[in-house]
Write a protein that holds these residues in place. Structure first.
Motif, mmCIF file in Angstrom:
data_model
loop_
_atom_site.group_PDB
_atom_site.id
_atom_site.type_symbol
_atom_site.label_atom_id
_atom_site.label_comp_id
_atom_site.label_asym_id
_atom_site.label_seq_id
_atom_site.Cartn_x
_atom_site.Cartn_y
_atom_site.Cartn_z
ATOM 1 N N UNK A 1 13.236 88.258 43.337
ATOM 2 C CA UNK A 1 14.641 88.696 43.327
ATOM 3 C C UNK A 1 15.259 88.464 41.955
ATOM 4 N N UNK A 2 15.086 87.246 41.445
ATOM 5 C CA UNK A 2 15.694 86.959 40.145
ATOM 6 C C UNK A 2 15.048 87.798 39.048
ATOM 7 N N UNK B 1 15.318 97.790 37.911
ATOM 8 C CA UNK B 1 15.037 96.604 38.731
ATOM 9 C C UNK B 1 13.543 96.306 38.776
ATOM 10 N N UNK C 1 12.198 84.202 45.692
ATOM 11 C CA UNK C 1 13.250 83.932 44.696
ATOM 12 C C UNK C 1 12.860 84.514 43.347
ATOM 13 N N UNK D 1 16.775 91.230 39.277
ATOM 14 C CA UNK D 1 18.141 91.283 38.740
ATOM 15 C C UNK D 1 18.172 90.910 37.258
ATOM 16 N N UNK E 1 11.093 78.942 39.600
ATOM 17 C CA UNK E 1 10.671 79.416 40.918
ATOM 18 C C UNK E 1 9.195 79.775 40.904
ATOM 19 N N UNK F 1 16.330 79.899 36.577
ATOM 20 C CA UNK F 1 15.868 79.779 37.970
ATOM 21 C C UNK F 1 14.595 80.584 38.209
ATOM 22 N N UNK G 1 18.908 82.359 45.022
ATOM 23 C CA UNK G 1 18.022 81.204 44.980
ATOM 24 C C UNK G 1 18.640 80.002 45.693
ATOM 25 N N UNK G 2 19.820 79.588 45.236
ATOM 26 C CA UNK G 2 20.372 78.363 45.831
ATOM 27 C C UNK G 2 20.863 78.609 47.252
ATOM 28 N N UNK H 1 21.516 86.442 41.228
ATOM 29 C CA UNK H 1 20.301 85.642 41.147
ATOM 30 C C UNK H 1 20.507 84.216 41.626
ATOM 31 N N UNK H 2 21.554 83.575 41.129
ATOM 32 C CA UNK H 2 21.782 82.176 41.493
ATOM 33 C C UNK H 2 22.114 82.032 42.970
ATOM 34 N N UNK I 1 19.358 83.676 34.057
ATOM 35 C CA UNK I 1 18.500 83.918 35.227
ATOM 36 C C UNK I 1 17.121 83.297 35.045
ATOM 37 N N UNK J 1 8.601 81.308 49.888
ATOM 38 C CA UNK J 1 10.051 81.399 49.705
ATOM 39 C C UNK J 1 10.396 81.451 48.214
ATOM 40 N N UNK J 2 9.755 80.571 47.455
ATOM 41 C CA UNK J 2 10.022 80.524 46.012
ATOM 42 C C UNK J 2 9.564 81.790 45.310
ATOM 43 N N UNK K 1 24.831 90.019 37.519
ATOM 44 C CA UNK K 1 23.419 89.833 37.833
ATOM 45 C C UNK K 1 23.065 88.364 37.945
ATOM 46 N N UNK K 2 23.628 87.583 37.024
ATOM 47 C CA UNK K 2 23.377 86.140 37.060
ATOM 48 C C UNK K 2 23.858 85.569 38.399
#
Lengths: 44, 242, 230, 235
Positions: free
Chosen positions: D96-97, D109, D93, D100, D50, D46, A13-14, A9-10, D43, D89-90, A5-6
């Motif tokens: 999504x993060x 989810x 992110x 997850x 975000x 980020x 984003x990146x 996610x990363x 997670x 966009x952020x 999952x990590x």
């Protein structure tokens, strides 16, 4: 299990940032080839 | 007395004063650096091929088309200023291909709505309706059921009720029968006698030029030729006489 | 301003009376949506709880308000199509009508039409979904305040998208997220009104009232800016 | 260098790269797992930045919109638009993060958690804003409408936020307060992530602004050509 999952996610984003940045740069490059030098001063 | 004062003020400032005006429709420069000055009481006919920018010029004078560049003053109000443009809109009257009528409503309902919206005297409607042959049978007909000519007459009736200071007529003779055209001409003469200024875009050159004190030839979004049909001296005598 | 609003509202309702688009087309559409919801959620399923209620009856408040939102979108589209048909928006500007008045007039006209829709659709939901009715006053309050909110926000957003060829698709995207709180509050207040459940129905109606006031105020302020040009 | 970069953006860009490297190093390697969330706490390094950056971007959009409505300058219109695009966009992110992160933490989810719900609604609102900005309209009309929406959107966000909060509050939704045991190293990783993503956002906004600026310039050039052509019609 957690690491999957990590990773998702990363990467999201990146990876997203890089994709967007590349798109911006490409677009900027293409546009500026059509705009003469003196009009490329970005702040008036 | 009042009349005199009004004339003097108007002489000082033209009704329409445009210099270097650019007006865009989307990204198309419909007016491409147009200069034009129209004085109080003039009847100006705009001529030119399709797409010369005549309609946009009329819309600009009505405060509807955008002023993208240049200087525009209408009735001594600045077109570039939001508040003043609103006042220009109030004082200009437009007759165009778009008739500004609600298809779903009857002629009478339309006239009542627009008369009230324009803060016109509701009493003023009746004579105009009669005069335009919209009085008896047609008044209860929905606008969608009118012919092109009848629609235009209804639109004209709305405009007359507004008593605008600046008349902007886009092809006013188109789609009208002989009586309708005569009526338009009468109205124009009448309006000018009561202090209005008239700008006409017309293909009906003969008829329009009979009315006109001046003809302006347009092309490519600019003024090409500007001629006084009657000549300045005649015009001055007219003014003195009135 | 109120004079202009009245003028616009009466005119819009006249047009509706002459064409019957809302009653003849949007209303049947709403009824159809209610029936389709009935198909999609089997009425046989029962909810386990103190009351034995069918799933459909349980979901009825939410389904009803979703239906209303869909119908409202159509009604709003209609309200603006009328103005753009023959350049009438230009003429409204030339008449110098107060933008806030035009806004209020549109809101009022759409609200009246929507209320009519809601009464009929509400009856439909009541019959089709076999919902009880616990507190009619709360239901009425909910309906009125929610309608005010939906039409105020809806009119503002329909104006933002006016004159665009993609208006029909852009308006739902813009306005539905904004109406999410209305759906939420109206759904819960209706739930409280029909089932008499423990939820604070009146608090939700208060939220609906606040929402309506906010968007009426914002709309009156912003409409002039939106209408300024083309 | 590329056409939309300048000395300033290069400095921002390189420091963003450096901080990103540090954030990844600390976030993924040096800092350890948290007691409850285990490794999925990473997670949050980020996810939270975000969201914060997205909020900051929408704040810029608000400011840009208000100033635009006052002085009608292309500059502020583009600032508002660029910030909104990066902010959206952020926000994507963050969603999504968040999802997850939620799967290993909550088991799903998606939870109808107030913050998650209002963030999703907010995301769609700004998609609508961006859609409006892409419309074929005269610049001044589009900019004005976008500015109105840029201001109104903030009001929407507040209304949605509170109503959703109230909704879950009244329903006594499941509590997800995990009472995280954030320690120094984790806090520092989060801080590094914030700086990295913040710098990246600044870089993106500036470049997006310049792309927008170039588009305007190109449009002006086309317009000048169209004017010359138009004037030629009459002669």
């Amino acid at each position: 299990m957690y690491w999957n999952f990590v990773a998702v996610g990363y990467v999201a984003v990146y990876g997203g940032v890089v994709a967007y940045a590349l798109w911006l740069l490409a677009r900027g490059r293409r546009l500026s080839s059509q705009v003469p030098e003196e009009r490329r001063r970005f702040l008036d | 007395m009042v009349e005199d004062g009004f004339r003097k003020k108007a002489d000082a400032a033209p009704i329409v004063e445009l210099s270097g005006v650019i007006s865009l429709i989307g990204r198309f420069p419909a007016l491409a650096g147009l200069d034009l000055t129209i004085n109080d009481g003039e009847i100006v006919v705009l001529r030119g091929p399709n797409g010369a920018g005549k309609t946009t010029l009329l819309r600009l004078c009505a405060g509807l088309a955008p002023l993208n560049d240049g200087v525009g003053r209408i009735m001594d109000l600045d077109l570039g200023d939001r508040v003043q443009r609103r006042r220009i809109r109030r004082q200009a009257g437009m007759l165009s291909q778009q008739t500004f009528l609600y298809d779903e409503l009857t002629v009478e309902e339309n006239l009542q709505f627009w008369a009230t919206a324009n803060r016109a005297d509701p009493e003023a409607i009746e004579p105009v309706l009669d005069r335009l042959d919209l009085g008896r049978r047609l008044r209860t007909v929905k606008v969608s059921g009118l012919s092109t000519g009848q629609r235009r007459r209804a639109s004209l009736a709305v405009m007359v009720c507004r008593r605008p200071k600046l008349w902007l007529l886009d092809e006013p003779h188109a789609g009208l029968d002989r009586a309708g055209r005569d009526f338009v001409d009468d109205l124009v003469g009448h309006a000018v006698r009561f202090g209005a200024t008239v700008l006409i875009a017309s293909h009906d050159v003969e008829r329009a030029e009979e009315l006109a004190t001046r003809t302006v030839q347009m092309a490519g979004g600019r003024v090409l030729v500007d001629t006084n049909t009657r000549g300045e001296s005649d015009r001055q005598e007219d003014l003195d006489a009135s | 301003m109120l004079r202009d609003a009245w003028l616009m509202a009466v005119k819009d309702l006249r047009i509706e009376f002459a064409t019957r688009v809302v009653t003849g087309q949007i209303l049947p559409f709403g009824a159809l949506v209610l029936i389709l919801f009935g198909f999609s959620i089997s009425p046989d399923l029962t909810v386990v709880g103190t009351d034995r209620r069918s799933m459909l009856a349980q979901a009825a408040p939410g389904l009803f308000w979703v239906t209303v939102l869909l119908a409202a979108l159509l009604a709003l589209g209609r309200a603006f199509a009328v103005e753009s048909a023959d350049g009438n928006l230009d003429a409204l500007k030339m008449a110098g009508l107060d933008p806030a008045g035009i806004f209020l007039g549109k809101v009022a006209a759409v609200a009246v039409q929507l209320l009519l829709l809601e009464v009929v659709l509400g009856l439909g939901a009541f019959l089709l979904y076999a919902t009880p009715l616990h507190d009619p006053v709360m239901l009425l309050t909910t309906v009125i305040l929610a309608t005010a909110g939906i039409t105020a926000a809806g009119t503002l957003y329909a104006a933002l998208a006016s004159g665009l060829r993609v208006r029909d698709t852009l308006v739902p995207l813009l306005v539905l997220p904004v109406l999410a709180p209305v759906l939420l509050a109206a759904g819960l207040a209706t739930q409280a009104a029909v089932f008499g459940s423990a939820d604070n129905g009146w608090l939700w109606t208060a939220l609906l009232g606040v929402f309506a006031l906010i968007y009426l105020a914002v709309g009156m302020l912003a409409f002039g800016l939106i209408m300024e040009e083309s | 260098m590329t056409a939309t970069s300048s000395k300033v953006t290069r400095v921002i860009g390189y420091s963003a790269l450096a901080f990103t490297a540090l954030a990844l190093l600390f976030g993924l390697v040096i800092s350890g797992p948290e007691v409850n969330m285990r490794d999925s706490v990473r997670l949050l390094y980020v996810h939270v930045p975000s969201i914060l950056t997205a909020y900051l971007c929408f704040g810029i959009t608000l400011v840009g919109s208000v100033i635009y409505l006052r002085n009608r300058s292309t500059f502020w219109d583009l600032v508002a638009g660029s910030a909104a695009e990066v902010g959206t966009l952020y926000l994507a992110f963050a969603l999504i993060t968040g999802a997850v992160w939620g799967k290993p933490t909550w088991g799903t989810y998606w939870e109808w958690d107030p913050r998650l719900t209002s963030t999703a609604v907010m995301f769609i609102m700004y998609l609508g804003y961006l859609a409006l900005r892409r419309m074929e309209l005269p610049h001044e009309v589009r900019s004005r409408r976008a500015a109105v929406l840029g201001v109104v959107n903030i009001i929407n966000v507040i209304v949605v936020h509170y109503s959703v909060q109230w909704w879950r509050g009244l329903h006594q939704g499941r509590t997800f307060g995990l009472d995280p045991q954030i320690r120094d190293m984790q806090y520092f990783s989060w801080f590094l992530g914030t700086v990295a993503l913040g710098l990246i956002a600044a870089w993106l906004i500036i470049h997006r602004f310049r792309v927008g600026w170039l588009e305007r310039q190109l449009d002006e050039i086309h317009l000048e050509e169209a004017l010359v052509e138009r004037r030629g019609e009459g002669v």
